[in-house]
Design an enzyme around this catalytic site. Structure first.
Site, PDB file in Angstrom:
ATOM      1  N   GLY A  49      47.348  31.794  50.347  1.00  0.00           N
ATOM      2  CA  GLY A  49      46.867  32.717  49.336  1.00  0.00           C
ATOM      3  C   GLY A  49      47.218  32.228  47.947  1.00  0.00           C
ATOM      4  O   GLY A  49      47.684  31.101  47.766  1.00  0.00           O
ATOM      5  N   ALA A  50      47.010  33.089  46.963  1.00  0.00           N
ATOM      6  CA  ALA A  50      47.247  32.703  45.576  1.00  0.00           C
ATOM      7  C   ALA A  50      48.729  32.501  45.288  1.00  0.00           C
ATOM      8  O   ALA A  50      49.096  31.693  44.440  1.00  0.00           O
ATOM      9  CB  ALA A  50      46.670  33.769  44.644  1.00  0.00           C
ATOM     10  N   TYR A  51      49.587  33.232  46.001  1.00  0.00           N
ATOM     11  CA  TYR A  51      51.013  33.209  45.678  1.00  0.00           C
ATOM     12  C   TYR A  51      51.852  32.444  46.694  1.00  0.00           C
ATOM     13  O   TYR A  51      53.046  32.275  46.509  1.00  0.00           O
ATOM     14  CB  TYR A  51      51.552  34.637  45.562  1.00  0.00           C
ATOM     15  CG  TYR A  51      50.696  35.520  44.698  1.00  0.00           C
ATOM     16  CD1 TYR A  51      50.296  35.098  43.432  1.00  0.00           C
ATOM     17  CD2 TYR A  51      50.268  36.766  45.139  1.00  0.00           C
ATOM     18  CE1 TYR A  51      49.499  35.894  42.634  1.00  0.00           C
ATOM     19  CE2 TYR A  51      49.474  37.576  44.347  1.00  0.00           C
ATOM     20  CZ  TYR A  51      49.090  37.135  43.094  1.00  0.00           C
ATOM     21  OH  TYR A  51      48.294  37.928  42.302  1.00  0.00           O
ATOM     22  N   VAL A  54      51.367  31.416  54.720  1.00  0.00           N
ATOM     23  CA  VAL A  54      51.973  31.976  55.927  1.00  0.00           C
ATOM     24  C   VAL A  54      52.040  30.868  56.963  1.00  0.00           C
ATOM     25  O   VAL A  54      51.045  30.198  57.230  1.00  0.00           O
ATOM     26  CB  VAL A  54      51.161  33.166  56.469  1.00  0.00           C
ATOM     27  CG1 VAL A  54      51.787  33.691  57.760  1.00  0.00           C
ATOM     28  CG2 VAL A  54      51.076  34.274  55.437  1.00  0.00           C
ATOM     29  N   LYS A  69      55.899  34.429  55.892  1.00  0.00           N
ATOM     30  CA  LYS A  69      55.202  34.363  54.606  1.00  0.00           C
ATOM     31  C   LYS A  69      56.145  33.729  53.588  1.00  0.00           C
ATOM     32  O   LYS A  69      57.275  34.181  53.411  1.00  0.00           O
ATOM     33  CB  LYS A  69      54.779  35.753  54.147  1.00  0.00           C
ATOM     34  CG  LYS A  69      54.046  35.755  52.811  1.00  0.00           C
ATOM     35  CD  LYS A  69      53.738  37.165  52.319  1.00  0.00           C
ATOM     36  CE  LYS A  69      52.608  37.797  53.078  1.00  0.00           C
ATOM     37  NZ  LYS A  69      52.186  39.089  52.457  1.00  0.00           N
ATOM     38  N   ASP A 168      43.942  48.497  50.870  1.00  0.00           N
ATOM     39  CA  ASP A 168      43.246  47.217  51.058  1.00  0.00           C
ATOM     40  C   ASP A 168      42.838  47.036  52.521  1.00  0.00           C
ATOM     41  O   ASP A 168      43.010  45.970  53.103  1.00  0.00           O
ATOM     42  CB  ASP A 168      44.138  46.055  50.613  1.00  0.00           C
ATOM     43  CG  ASP A 168      43.343  44.772  50.401  1.00  0.00           C
ATOM     44  OD1 ASP A 168      42.104  44.856  50.264  1.00  0.00           O
ATOM     45  OD2 ASP A 168      43.956  43.684  50.380  1.00  0.00           O
TER      46      ASP A 168
END
Length: 586
Positions: A49-51, A54, A69, A168
């Protein structure tokens, strides 16, 4: 074991059984070297992901698979409230305990690496999005959609009862175990409504744009917080049953405008109950929108839908991470959390397709053996070393023998008196002159060789040069892990530490004890040749008992620590895909 000097292949320790090339095992190029963080062994990347990302992993204490993660703190600090948002996700997930919610296992920060680690339970069946991508025409059969949606209702009912808004909900965040149990995941933008002073923050659009309700796309000042999740459930249901999004747009502005207009198209042949349900959920007016109670009791959710089409399958289950010997001080990208490495010890990875094994990964399931009961069938190392023992009537010696018998009875929990002792009353033998127990160090023995209690299991666990599956990893793991008192006494290091190269013979159950006999040394040989005395008052009892090993689920025993002889990183061994008698050293 023969070692290939110039390997042309390295294998990934994660495999997928749908790739059949070598007896159900497909070897794939390894993307990264397995690393150890804290007591978690890290594998390949499951998602990014962006940050952060995993990674697949395994808890080396429990041998249970996990998902780790990994978030870089430097990136989080560039985002306003980034670290606070992650901590909020951790706190929210920690308070949720339900079979349909992803379980948080651990979280920690490694300052020198500048990374935050969040450990979740591993859910290997894939996401709803994965299933949709594999489905014909991009949609699921009606009965499968109903099966999934019912579980999603239960998950949302639970989190809403805990005052949690997910915010979400979408197919990417709906996971499945291989038992078809739905797990709602990713509480990164979730809110605990019980901790909010006002709901103004909920009026801002978060999550995926295509799943946002009209009250957020129109920036309305009045809304029902929990109806945000219900709208996202309706979009998810539409996507599963029809195979496309109910609203789309060339850009964000057009998408939000179409959501606000809420013009939904349905196929002519779609179930009328399903159409009514989707229309009730996707209401522009949040007050008129169905509640969870209305959805749960809707005719489409409670009626029987015949299985006309087969279920779209989940992702294939992969076998994983059999043996680990030592903690390594990881110098790689995601390491640095180990307790100290294993020197020249090897971290071994292999695979096993046979699932018919006993599950011994729970350390509480440790078998106990009764006095008089013979241990499981093992090769007799010293079949020629039999002695005839004479009985002595010395009263003092008899008292010592009785005292020793009481100790053995207390340990084994059985009153069988057919026991033999050495001259010092330190070694206990069975009626067949097999050394069972060393009272000096409380050590289980089979034919004079020390074994961990978990190895006394009567089931013939398959051991091979290509490793094992997760079910019997705990059993084989004990062959390469020292006992609880290794660190303090150093006694077992004398027996085990000098044999770091693991061969196929080590993993062969018929040769295993023969192989370790040389390491036991002359101590056991002299002990076996010492004079033994019979303490039995029932010497005429010749009744033989069959081996009996009992499992005690209530018995608690700590997991033995891994070896940590130095701070060096362990070698990594991967088996050759062409010749199982060879291995490849990385």
């Amino acid at each position: 074991m023969e070692v290939e000097q110039q390997p042309s292949y390295t294998s990934n320790f994660i495999i997928h059984l749908n790739e059949n090339e070598d007896n159900g095992i497909s070897y794939r190029s390894r993307k990264s070297t397995p690393k150890l963080v804290k007591h978690y062994i890290l594998g390949e990347v499951l998602g990014e992901g962006a940050y952060g990302k995993v990674k697949d992993g395994m808890d080396s204490f429990t041998q249970k698979r996990v998902a780790v993660k990994i978030l870089k703190r430097a990136r989080l600090k560039k985002i306003p409230g980034g670290e606070a948002s992650v901590l909020k996700e951790i706190n929210i997930t920690k308070k949720l305990h339900n079979k349909h919610i992803i379980k948080l296992i651990d979280h920690f920060i490694i300052e020198e690496k500048g990374k935050l680690y969040i450990v979740y339970e591993y859910v290997g069946g894939g996401t709803s999005q994965n299933i949709l991508e594999n489905a014909p025409n991009g949609r699921l059969p009606p009965h499968q959609s109903q099966f999934i949606f019912r579980q999603l209702i239960e998950a949302c009912e639970y989190i809403h009862s805990q005052k949690i808004l997910h915010r979400d909900i979408k197919p990417d965040n709906i996971l499945f175990t291989h038992a078809n149990v739905l797990k709602l995941s990713d509480f990164g933008v979730a809110e605990d409504s019980s901790q909010l002073e006002d709901f103004e923050c909920l009026s801002r659009s978060y999550g995926s744009p295509a799943f946002q309700p009209p009250e957020l796309t129109q920036f309305q000042t009045t809304f029902s917080p929990f109806k945000i999740d219900i709208w996202a459930m309706g979009v998810t249901l539409y996507l599963m049953t029809i195979g496309k999004f109910p609203f789309s747009g060339a850009n964000m502005f057009v998408l939000f405008e179409n959501i606000s207009k809420c013009k939904i198209e349905f196929p002519n042949d779609l179930d009328k109950d399903l159409v009514n349900l989707i229309k009730g959920i996707l209401q522009v007016d949040h007050i008129q929108r169905f509640s969870l109670g209305q959805i749960k009791n809707h005719p489409w959710c409670i009626k029987y839908i015949p299985e006309v089409e087969p279920f779209v399958p989940l992702l294939e289950e992969s076998k994983f991470l059999p043996l680990e010997m030592a903690y390594g001080d990881d110098e790689g990208d995601d390491g640095g959390g180990g307790r100290g490495g294993g020197g020249d010890d090897e971290l071994i990875f292999g695979y096993e397709n046979d699932g018919n094994t006993i599950d011994l990964q729970d350390p509480e399931y440790i078998p106990s053996i009764s006095v008089g009961d013979q241990p499981p069938s093992t090769p007799i190392l010293h079949s020629s070393d039999h002695h005839h023992h004479h009985h002595h009537n010395n009263q003092h010696q008899h008292q010592q023998q009785q005292q020793q018998l009481q100790q053995s009875q207390q340990f084994h929990g059985n009153g069988d008196n057919n026991l033999l002792f050495d001259s010092n009353n330190n070694l206990i033998f069975d009626s067949n002159n097999n050394l069972l127990f060393n009272t000096n160090n409380n050590e289980h023995l089979i034919n004079g060789l020390p074994v961990h209690p978990i190895e006394l299991d009567p089931v013939n666990i398959k051991k091979s040069s290509i490793g094992t599956n997760i079910s019997d990893v705990a059993l084989i793991r004990e062959n390469y892990i020292c006992s609880d008192n290794d660190a303090s006494s150093g006694q077992d290091d004398e027996d085990y530490s000098d044999d770091n190269e693991i061969s196929g013979e080590d993993l062969n159950p018929t040769n295993h004890h023969h192989h370790r006999a040389d390491r036991v040394g002359s101590r056991d040989k002299s002990s076996r040749s010492s004079k033994r005395k019979n303490s039995s008052s029932n010497n005429n009892n010749n009744n033989s008992t069959s081996p009996k090993v009992e499992f005690n689920p209530n018995r608690s025993s700590p997991q033995p620590p891994l070896r940590n002889s130095s701070n060096r990183r362990p070698k990594i061994t991967f088996e050759s895909p062409h010749n199982k008698s060879k291995c490849i050293i990385n």
